[in-house]
Enzyme design. Structure first.
Site, mmCIF file in Angstrom:
data_model
loop_
_atom_site.group_PDB
_atom_site.id
_atom_site.type_symbol
_atom_site.label_atom_id
_atom_site.label_comp_id
_atom_site.label_asym_id
_atom_site.label_seq_id
_atom_site.Cartn_x
_atom_site.Cartn_y
_atom_site.Cartn_z
ATOM 1 N N ASP A 1 0.852 -1.194 0.000
ATOM 2 C CA ASP A 1 0.000 0.000 0.000
ATOM 3 C C ASP A 1 0.885 1.241 0.000
ATOM 4 O OD1 ASP A 1 -3.220 0.526 1.082
ATOM 5 O OD2 ASP A 1 -1.807 2.197 1.019
ATOM 6 N N ILE B 1 1.724 0.396 -6.615
ATOM 7 C CA ILE B 1 1.532 -0.696 -7.580
ATOM 8 C C ILE B 1 2.126 -0.345 -8.944
ATOM 9 C CG2 ILE B 1 -0.475 -1.727 -6.453
ATOM 10 C CD1 ILE B 1 -2.235 -0.329 -8.599
ATOM 11 N N ALA C 1 -5.942 -1.372 -4.653
ATOM 12 C CA ALA C 1 -5.243 -0.085 -4.709
ATOM 13 C C ALA C 1 -5.838 0.778 -5.811
ATOM 14 C CB ALA C 1 -3.751 -0.318 -4.979
ATOM 15 N N THR D 1 -2.689 5.389 -11.228
ATOM 16 C CA THR D 1 -2.903 4.227 -10.348
ATOM 17 C C THR D 1 -3.911 3.251 -10.940
ATOM 18 O OG1 THR D 1 -2.402 5.535 -8.384
ATOM 19 C CG2 THR D 1 -3.654 3.507 -8.037
ATOM 20 N N THR E 1 -15.871 -1.412 -10.081
ATOM 21 C CA THR E 1 -17.036 -0.724 -9.516
ATOM 22 C C THR E 1 -18.211 -0.740 -10.484
ATOM 23 O OG1 THR E 1 -17.832 1.516 -9.026
ATOM 24 C CG2 THR E 1 -15.848 1.388 -10.313
ATOM 25 N N ASP E 2 -19.428 -0.629 -9.942
ATOM 26 C CA ASP E 2 -20.603 -0.536 -10.823
ATOM 27 C C ASP E 2 -20.611 0.783 -11.608
ATOM 28 O OD1 ASP E 2 -21.258 1.215 -8.750
ATOM 29 O OD2 ASP E 2 -23.236 0.352 -8.346
ATOM 30 N N GLU E 3 -19.759 1.737 -11.188
ATOM 31 C CA GLU E 3 -19.764 3.039 -11.871
ATOM 32 C C GLU E 3 -19.219 2.950 -13.296
ATOM 33 O OE1 GLU E 3 -18.631 6.396 -9.531
ATOM 34 O OE2 GLU E 3 -19.129 5.370 -7.661
ATOM 35 N N TYR F 1 -12.971 9.318 -12.414
ATOM 36 C CA TYR F 1 -12.769 8.103 -11.595
ATOM 37 C C TYR F 1 -13.289 6.871 -12.326
ATOM 38 C CZ TYR F 1 -14.041 4.503 -8.158
ATOM 39 O OH TYR F 1 -14.225 3.301 -7.505
ATOM 40 N N LYS G 1 -11.263 3.552 -13.782
ATOM 41 C CA LYS G 1 -11.540 2.160 -13.386
ATOM 42 C C LYS G 1 -11.873 1.322 -14.625
ATOM 43 C CE LYS G 1 -11.682 0.633 -9.779
ATOM 44 N NZ LYS G 1 -10.599 0.040 -8.930
ATOM 45 N N PRO H 1 -23.773 18.381 3.744
ATOM 46 C CA PRO H 1 -24.148 18.916 2.426
ATOM 47 C C PRO H 1 -24.817 17.848 1.558
ATOM 48 C CG PRO H 1 -21.799 18.407 2.493
ATOM 49 C CD PRO H 1 -22.344 18.026 3.822
ATOM 50 N N ASN I 1 -30.047 9.161 -1.672
ATOM 51 C CA ASN I 1 -29.166 9.815 -0.703
ATOM 52 C C ASN I 1 -29.960 10.455 0.440
ATOM 53 O OD1 ASN I 1 -26.949 9.031 -2.100
ATOM 54 N ND2 ASN I 1 -26.514 11.018 -3.032
HETATM 55 N N1 LIG Z 1 -15.766 2.293 -1.691
HETATM 56 C C1 LIG Z 1 -16.676 1.775 -2.496
HETATM 57 O O1 LIG Z 1 -17.880 1.946 -2.268
HETATM 58 C C2 LIG Z 1 -16.269 0.946 -3.695
HETATM 59 C C3 LIG Z 1 -17.243 0.302 -4.451
HETATM 60 C C4 LIG Z 1 -16.849 -0.503 -5.537
HETATM 61 C C5 LIG Z 1 -15.515 -0.641 -5.830
HETATM 62 N N2 LIG Z 1 -14.576 0.006 -5.088
HETATM 63 C C6 LIG Z 1 -13.166 -0.201 -5.428
HETATM 64 O O2 LIG Z 1 -12.593 -0.896 -4.334
HETATM 65 C C7 LIG Z 1 -11.230 -0.517 -4.180
HETATM 66 C C8 LIG Z 1 -10.985 -0.066 -2.760
HETATM 67 O O3 LIG Z 1 -11.828 1.042 -2.469
HETATM 68 P P1 LIG Z 1 -11.779 1.742 -1.042
HETATM 69 O O4 LIG Z 1 -13.070 2.427 -0.859
HETATM 70 O O5 LIG Z 1 -11.287 0.797 -0.028
HETATM 71 O O6 LIG Z 1 -10.658 2.827 -1.322
HETATM 72 P P2 LIG Z 1 -9.701 3.602 -0.326
HETATM 73 O O7 LIG Z 1 -9.444 4.905 -0.984
HETATM 74 O O8 LIG Z 1 -10.242 3.575 1.076
HETATM 75 O O9 LIG Z 1 -8.373 2.719 -0.318
HETATM 76 C C9 LIG Z 1 -7.473 2.690 -1.388
HETATM 77 C C10 LIG Z 1 -6.145 2.196 -0.838
HETATM 78 O O10 LIG Z 1 -5.234 2.096 -1.940
HETATM 79 C C11 LIG Z 1 -4.007 2.703 -1.561
HETATM 80 N N3 LIG Z 1 -3.374 3.212 -2.779
HETATM 81 C C12 LIG Z 1 -3.767 4.262 -3.537
HETATM 82 N N4 LIG Z 1 -2.952 4.408 -4.594
HETATM 83 C C13 LIG Z 1 -2.029 3.407 -4.504
HETATM 84 C C14 LIG Z 1 -0.941 3.009 -5.304
HETATM 85 N N5 LIG Z 1 -0.607 3.688 -6.403
HETATM 86 N N6 LIG Z 1 -0.232 1.917 -4.942
HETATM 87 C C15 LIG Z 1 -0.532 1.225 -3.806
HETATM 88 N N7 LIG Z 1 -1.547 1.577 -2.999
HETATM 89 C C16 LIG Z 1 -2.298 2.646 -3.344
HETATM 90 C C17 LIG Z 1 -4.367 3.806 -0.585
HETATM 91 O O11 LIG Z 1 -3.278 4.171 0.238
HETATM 92 C C18 LIG Z 1 -5.502 3.134 0.181
HETATM 93 O O12 LIG Z 1 -4.993 2.392 1.272
HETATM 94 C C19 LIG Z 1 -10.974 0.566 -5.222
HETATM 95 O O13 LIG Z 1 -10.349 -0.038 -6.314
HETATM 96 C C20 LIG Z 1 -12.356 1.059 -5.601
HETATM 97 O O14 LIG Z 1 -12.375 1.501 -6.925
HETATM 98 C C21 LIG Z 1 -14.920 0.800 -4.030
#
Ligand SMILES: NC(=O)c1ccc[n+]([C@@H]2O[C@H](COP(=O)([O-])OP(=O)(O)OC[C@H]3O[C@@H](n4cnc5c(N)ncnc54)[C@H](O)[C@@H]3O)[C@@H](O)[C@H]2O)c1
Length: 348
Positions: A35, A66, A88, A106, A131-133, A155, A159, A210, A254
């Site tokens: 990380d 990464i 990540a 990233t 993600t579903d997005e 974003y 993805k 907000p 929301n």
């Molecule tokens: N949060 C959601 O609701 C959601 C839903 C669907 C998918 N996702 C996907 O799940 C994954 C995790 O989401 P999250 O909410 O835990 O995100 P987050 O932002 O809480 O965590 C991301 C982590 O990745 C690390 N990171 C960022 N850039 C990096 C890099 N270049 N190399 C190594 N580490 C790096 C950060 O330090 C952090 O610990 C993401 O890929 C996101 O797209 C999230």
């Protein structure tokens, strides 16, 4: 059978919860976390499993990006990694509008580096958490895995780019990788810029929250541990090269979520401040995924929204040390000022 799992982004919200899930459900697995500890990654998020006598010997942490192929290849060889699950990412839509470049670095290039290492170093499987997005917005019905990918924000476009790397590398080289697409997660250890922890932490301090426009955007909410069990199921049982939706029929607007939060915390509706939508045309109105493909593979979500939302609120009430340290940091303050400064004004 014993395996070593590389969890990239394991110090973030979902990645850290996935580490907890694996440590509990696969007693013979070791986890290596890589990380970069960006603003969203905090060692305090995995401090419990790093220090617990039951799990500490099965978890190793490496700081690094990464995108850094030397680091990625070095870890895969030194730790004899069997599987990679990639969490990540730059993960916040609102930030992607302010600074899209880091998302491409990233979420697209980083995925390429991991896939390249998987192919060249003989890793058995890599799961890319998406993600579903990537589907964009849908007014009625649900997205299936066959729906076109039509991302609307920097974003979700980044993805989608990561997913396209998985697809292309699997088709071109047979790289053993697959993808999951999940809706909005909630639960413990979520960085307090995302809707639920942002609102809970502000409401606890009697600060206004907000709400964009009328708050009628629909999100497909899922408890983080259901997402983790879905990822784990796909990692072990999914068909390589395929994508799987993960969802639990948790659609809420929301404003509905906001009212539930007010209710849980016993706070008045006067703490809602309606603001113009800063995402403009990029704010998708509704997300909804059909998860039949994954349920046919034998997975089921276990939790309901109202029950786990209440438990999540309780977690933030009970873990103020964790989030107060984060919201005090200059990076957090700076983001909130840049993004909400104008619209919240004196209520910031
Ligand atoms: N949060 C959601 O609701 C959601 C839903 C669907 C998918 N996702 C996907 O799940 C994954 C995790 O989401 P999250 O909410 O835990 O995100 P987050 O932002 O809480 O965590 C991301 C982590 O990745 C690390 N990171 C960022 N850039 C990096 C890099 N270049 N190399 C190594 N580490 C790096 C950060 O330090 C952090 O610990 C993401 O890929 C996101 O797209 C999230």
């Amino acid at each position: 059978m014993s395996k070593t799992l590389l969890v990239t982004g394991g110090a973030g919200f979902i990645g850290s919860n996935y580490c907890r899930y694996v440590l509990q459900h696969h007693p013979d697995y070791r986890i290596v976390v890589l990380d970069a500890l960006t603003y969203a990654g905090n060692l305090s998020t995995i401090a419990d499993i790093q220090s617990s006598p039951e799990t500490a010997s099965r978890l190793r942490f490496y700081p690094g990006k990464i995108q850094d192929e030397t680091v990625v290849n070095g870890i895969i060889e030194a730790e004899r990694v069997d599987y990679i699950v990639n969490f990540a990412a730059e993960s916040h839509n609102d930030r992607s509008i302010l600074e899209p470049g880091s998302f491409i670095q990233t979420d697209v290039y980083g995925v390429f580096v991991l896939l390249d290492a998987v192919r060249k170093r003989g890793v058995a499987r890599m799961l890319q958490v998406s993600t579903d997005e990537v589907y964009g917005t849908i007014n009625e019905g649900q997205f299936t895995e066959q729906s076109p990918l039509e991302p609307n924000t920097p974003y979700s476009a980044s993805k989608t780019g990561g997913e396209m790397q998985v697809r292309a590398q699997h088709i071109t080289y047979g790289t053993p990788a697959l993808v999951t697409r999940c809706g909005n997660n909630y639960g413990p250890y979520q960085y307090p810029e995302k809707l639920i922890p942002f609102f809970v932490t502000r409401l606890m301090d009697n600060r206004k929250v907000p709400l964009y426009g009328e708050g009628n955007q629909v999100r497909d909410w899922i408890y983080v541990m259901d997402h983790c069990s879905g990822i784990d199921h796909v990692l072990h049982h999914g068909v390589l090269g395929e994508a799987y939706n993960i969802g639990s029929q948790g659609e809420r607007t929301n404003i509905e979520v906001t009212e539930l939060l007010l209710n849980c915390l016993g706070k008045p509706a006067s703490l809602i401040k309606r603001i113009p939508d800063p995402r403009g045309g990029a704010h998708d109105r509704r997300y909804s995924v059909n998860a039949d493909k994954l349920t046919t593979l034998g997975w089921q979500p276990k939790h309901t929204f109202e029950e786990m939302l209440e438990e999540t609120v309780r977690w933030y009430v009970d873990h103020q040390d964790w989030w107060r340290e984060i919201v005090r940091k200059p990076d957090y303050q700076d983001f909130v000022h840049r993004f909400y400064g104008k619209s919240l004004g004196e209520d910031l």
